[in-house]
Every structure is written in C-alpha cells, then in structure tokens.
Design a protein around this motif. Structure first.
Motif, short mmCIF file in Angstrom:
data_model
loop_
_atom_site.label_atom_id
_atom_site.label_comp_id
_atom_site.label_asym_id
_atom_site.label_seq_id
_atom_site.Cartn_x
_atom_site.Cartn_y
_atom_site.Cartn_z
N LYS A 1 45.69 48.91 45.08
CA LYS A 1 44.54 48.69 45.97
C LYS A 1 43.39 49.63 45.61
O LYS A 1 42.21 49.24 45.68
N LYS B 1 41.79 48.08 42.50
CA LYS B 1 41.08 46.84 42.83
C LYS B 1 39.81 47.11 43.62
O LYS B 1 38.84 46.35 43.53
N MET B 2 39.80 48.21 44.35
CA MET B 2 38.62 48.60 45.11
C MET B 2 37.43 48.84 44.19
O MET B 2 36.28 48.56 44.54
N THR C 1 35.41 45.45 41.42
CA THR C 1 34.22 44.65 41.74
C THR C 1 32.93 45.33 41.28
O THR C 1 32.13 44.71 40.57
N THR D 1 33.31 41.13 48.72
CA THR D 1 34.35 41.46 49.71
C THR D 1 35.57 40.55 49.60
O THR D 1 36.58 40.82 50.22
N SER D 2 35.46 39.48 48.81
CA SER D 2 36.56 38.51 48.72
C SER D 2 37.59 38.87 47.66
O SER D 2 38.64 38.25 47.57
N ASN D 3 37.26 39.86 46.82
CA ASN D 3 38.16 40.30 45.75
C ASN D 3 38.46 39.19 44.76
O ASN D 3 39.54 39.12 44.18
N GLU D 4 37.50 38.28 44.56
CA GLU D 4 37.63 37.21 43.58
C GLU D 4 36.79 37.57 42.35
O GLU D 4 35.56 37.61 42.41
N ILE D 5 37.47 37.81 41.22
CA ILE D 5 36.79 38.27 40.02
C ILE D 5 35.72 37.29 39.56
O ILE D 5 34.60 37.68 39.21
N GLU E 1 45.58 44.16 36.15
CA GLU E 1 44.33 44.56 36.81
C GLU E 1 44.25 46.07 36.98
O GLU E 1 43.16 46.64 37.02
#
Length: 442
Positions: A46, A49-50, A53, A149-153, A273
């Motif tokens: 997490k 992944k933060m 983006t 904010t959607s965490n979609e690459i 990731e």
C-alpha cells in the motif's frame, strides 16, 4: 577519487533476501504467527501503490512536455503496443505448446462435479466484470481528479498524456510549470527511497503469510504444474527475451544483475507493482529517455504481462487434462484469442492472474471453470513467478523500444548495466539521452 563500499548488509538486495528467508522460516515453523504477519506485506504494498500515481503522472507529463516533436510520442506508443501484442501472443503460444507436450494434468482423472465451486465463486464474480468494452471505458476516469484516487494505472496514464500534450502546446508559457514539476518529480523519487527502508519488513511479512497460510507441503500436491510453469517462464526469459536483448545490443544477464534488488523485492512481495518506481528510476539512470520510460513502463504493466499469459495457457490446459476434457485445436486457438484480450488490463498485484484466468474460462465453455479449485491452493506460489516474468519483460520492452527509436547509446547503456546502480548522475543521464538522439540522426 573512489568512495568506500558500503557494508554488504546495508544493501537492499541482502536485506530483502534476509527478510524472505526469515519469512519462510517463520511461516514453516509457526504457521499461525506467519498468517498473522500478513499486514506487514499488505502495508508495504500500500505504501508503494500510494506513490505510483504521482510518479506515473509526473514522469509522463514532464517527458511529453520536453519533447521537441509530439509525433515522437505517437510513434513510441505505437511501437510499444506492437511489441506488447507480439510478445504476449508468443508467451501464450509457448505456454500452450509446453502444456500439450508435458501434459502436467494428465492422469488426475478429476470429476468436475466433485469440485468445490464455492471456492472460486468470488473470482468468477470478479471475472464477469472483465470485458473488452468495460476495459476500454475503464480507461476514462469519472472526473479528472478521480483518476488519482481510483488507483487505476491506465486512468492516470490517460490524464497524464492529455496534460502533457496540453502543456507542450503552451510553449514558453508552460516552461515555468515544467520546471516545477521536475522538481516535484525529484521529491517524489526521494520519497520512494525512504519507503524502501521498509522493503525487507514487507518481504518478511508477505513470505511468512504465504508459507503459513498454504504451507510448503501444498507445493507437493501440484508440483507438476508448478515446476512446469516455472520452467516455461524461465525458458521464455532466457531464450526469447535473451535473444531480443542480444538483438537490441545488450545483455539480459547484465540487466537482471542491474535490477537484482528490485527482482528480490518482487519475489518477496509477489507484486511487480512494488518495484515499479525503482524500475522507472533505474531505466532512466541507464540512459533510457524519460518519455519512453514514462509511457512504456506503466502501459506495459497492463498490456505486457508475459508471465500471466504463460500461466493462463498452462493453467487452462492443466484443468482440461485433469478433468479429462478434450480440447481440439480450434478450442485452443479460441482460448488463446480470448486470453490475448482478457490478459490486457490485469494489474501487477497478487491474485490478478487468477481473476483473468476465470474471465477467460468463462468465455471458453469447453474448460470447466470449477476446475480452478484444483489450482487455488498453489496459485500464490505461481504468483511470484508471474510477477518476476512480467517485471523482466517490461524492463526489456522499455529498452528495446528506446533502441528502436534510436534514443539510447548502447555502449553507454552496457557500461551502466555492468557497473550497477548509481553509475550515472542525473546530468550524465540527460547528456546520454541527447547523445543517443544525435547518434540516431547522424
């Protein structure tokens, strides 16, 4: 003037390796304690992944804005997608060929009616959301802000491309903002280095959970499939990607050594990731131009999943063989065609390959979806290999596209790969990119 080598135990490579070893030991000897350590691995992923983006957004925007000719961007994107489609298809074909040759599921004689369909029901439910139309529409965010904010690459990449092109058209008016974004990029990458101090802890927790939850003994039940998958992935990396690297003028082995820290991180967390920010930074340091890195790496995480493709074709054939389900040549070609589409958009996180497999089998009626229950117990052990293969494939793809563009000096690239991380400063890297362009034009 030479700088003193830091102690070996301060290397990220060694620290992550120790974390993995301790995680295996704890999960094996104290399974309950190993399962309880799952939040350590989840927390580290997490954290990474933060930061993914802003890294993608800043890298793509500053890269596109710095292009002299925006047609270069379209050319790079077209070449990258052509590469992705070619090698994803090749990976699927190799998986089918090996599956037909080795037949790891033959002789199990499993009756599909006796399998626990409830065990895979949640994955099948998620798989129903996987469609070509849904995937394409999913690239477009609901709002400009929701992409972050959607965490979609792919949503972030889409917005970054639009922003970068718009900024490039501002000319001198946008130069001040570009300078600020470059400074912000340096800050974000500094944060990445800070987060990496937690990498050994994350690898320890993730590996302890995996062994504690599934047990080393789970491997013995389906050792044929696991070993076949690992051997096929290794064959693909060494032979296919090795030949591609040689044709592009660099050594795959040297690249693997250069990325050894990141590869161990992927192995420990079972997620490619987790090492994406470091991969982007190291490729830039090796002389790959920022626009190529910013476009090819994030796109490859959705479109260039060689390990996932090999896994899907092998797993589908294993289920068919285990349940004595005959598959004609037409059925296998249909399976490959569906897998080419369904594999696109699979994120580089744990479990995504299993969901995409469910999506593929839902469309190919010949193979019973309930058969996925056979491989559920060992899927986690195959996830590490999927992630490693995907990671190496994307690293090779990025360098090949840059070479294809004539935007990289191969001699200097090989010097950096041989010397390891930290060989070039940011100024030297910029000079290398300019030198590569001049070399391509001469």
């Amino acid at each position: 003037m030479t700088t003193a080598r830091k102690p070996f135990w301060r290397s990220l490579y060694v620290q992550v390796l120790i974390g993995i070893a301790l995680g295996i030991l704890v999960g094996w000897l104290w399974p309950d304690a190993g399962r309880a350590l799952k939040p350590l691995g989840d927390g580290f992923i997490k954290l990474v992944k933060m930061i993914i983006t802003p890294i993608i957004f800043l890298t793509v925007v500053t890269g596109i804005a710095g292009m002299v000719d925006l047609r270069e961007f379209g050319r790079v994107g077209t070449k990258a997608l052509a590469y992705f489609l070619t090698f994803s298809t090749l990976a699927l074909a190799i998986g089918l060929a090996v599956g037909n040759l080795v037949q790891p599921g033959r002789g199990l004689n499993v009756d599909p009616a006796t399998l626990d369909q409830g065990a895979v029901a949640s994955y099948v439910g998620k798989a129903h959301d996987q469609s070509v139309t849904g995937f394409v529409l999913g690239i477009i965010p609901d709002t400009l802000i929701s992409a972050f904010t959607s965490n979609e690459i792919l949503q972030v990449l889409f917005v970054a491309i639009l922003f970068g092109i718009a900024l490039a058209h501002l000319g001198e008016k946008g130069e001040r903002l570009v300078g600020s974004l470059r400074t912000l990029t340096a800050v974000v990458f500094r944060i990445v280095h800070m987060l990496m101090y937690a990498a050994p802890i994350g690898a320890f927790g993730a590996m302890a959970f995996t062994i504690g939850e599934y047990g080393i003994g789970a491997l013995a039940n389906l050792a044929g499939l696991v070993l076949t998958f690992y051997a096929t992935a290794l064959l693909f990396v060494i032979v296919v990607l090795g030949v591609v690297a040689r044709l592009a003028g660099f050594s795959l082995l040297a690249l693997v050594r250069y990325l050894k820290d990141e590869l161990l991180l992927v192995l420990g967390t079972s997620s490619s990731e987790s090492a994406m920010p470091l991969l982007m930074e190291k490729l830039e340091r090796a002389g790959v131009p920022k626009p190529v890195v910013g476009l090819v790496v994030p796109t490859g995480y959705s479109f260039n999943l060689d390990g996932t493709c090999i896994y899907m074709s092998l797993a589908a054939l294993f289920i068919a063989q285990a349940t004595n389900t005959p598959l004609s040549a037409g059925d296998q070609l249909l399976l490959m065609a569906v897998a080419i589409l369904s594999s696109k958009g699979a994120a580089g996180v744990t479990g995504s390959g299993f969901i995409v497999l469910a999506a593929t089998l839902s469309v190919v009626p010949a193979v019973p979806v309930a058969g996925m229950a056979l491989i559920l117990g060992v899927d986690r052990f195959m996830s590490e290999c999927r992630s490693l293969t995907n990671f190496i494939g994307n690293a090779v793809a990025t360098i090949v596209v840059a070479r294809w563009e004539g935007a990289i000096n191969v001699g200097r690239l090989n010097r950096v790969l041989a010397g390891g991380a930290g060989e070039l400063t940011e100024e030297e890297s910029d000079a290398l990119q300019i030198e590569g362009k001049i070399e391509a034009l001469s």
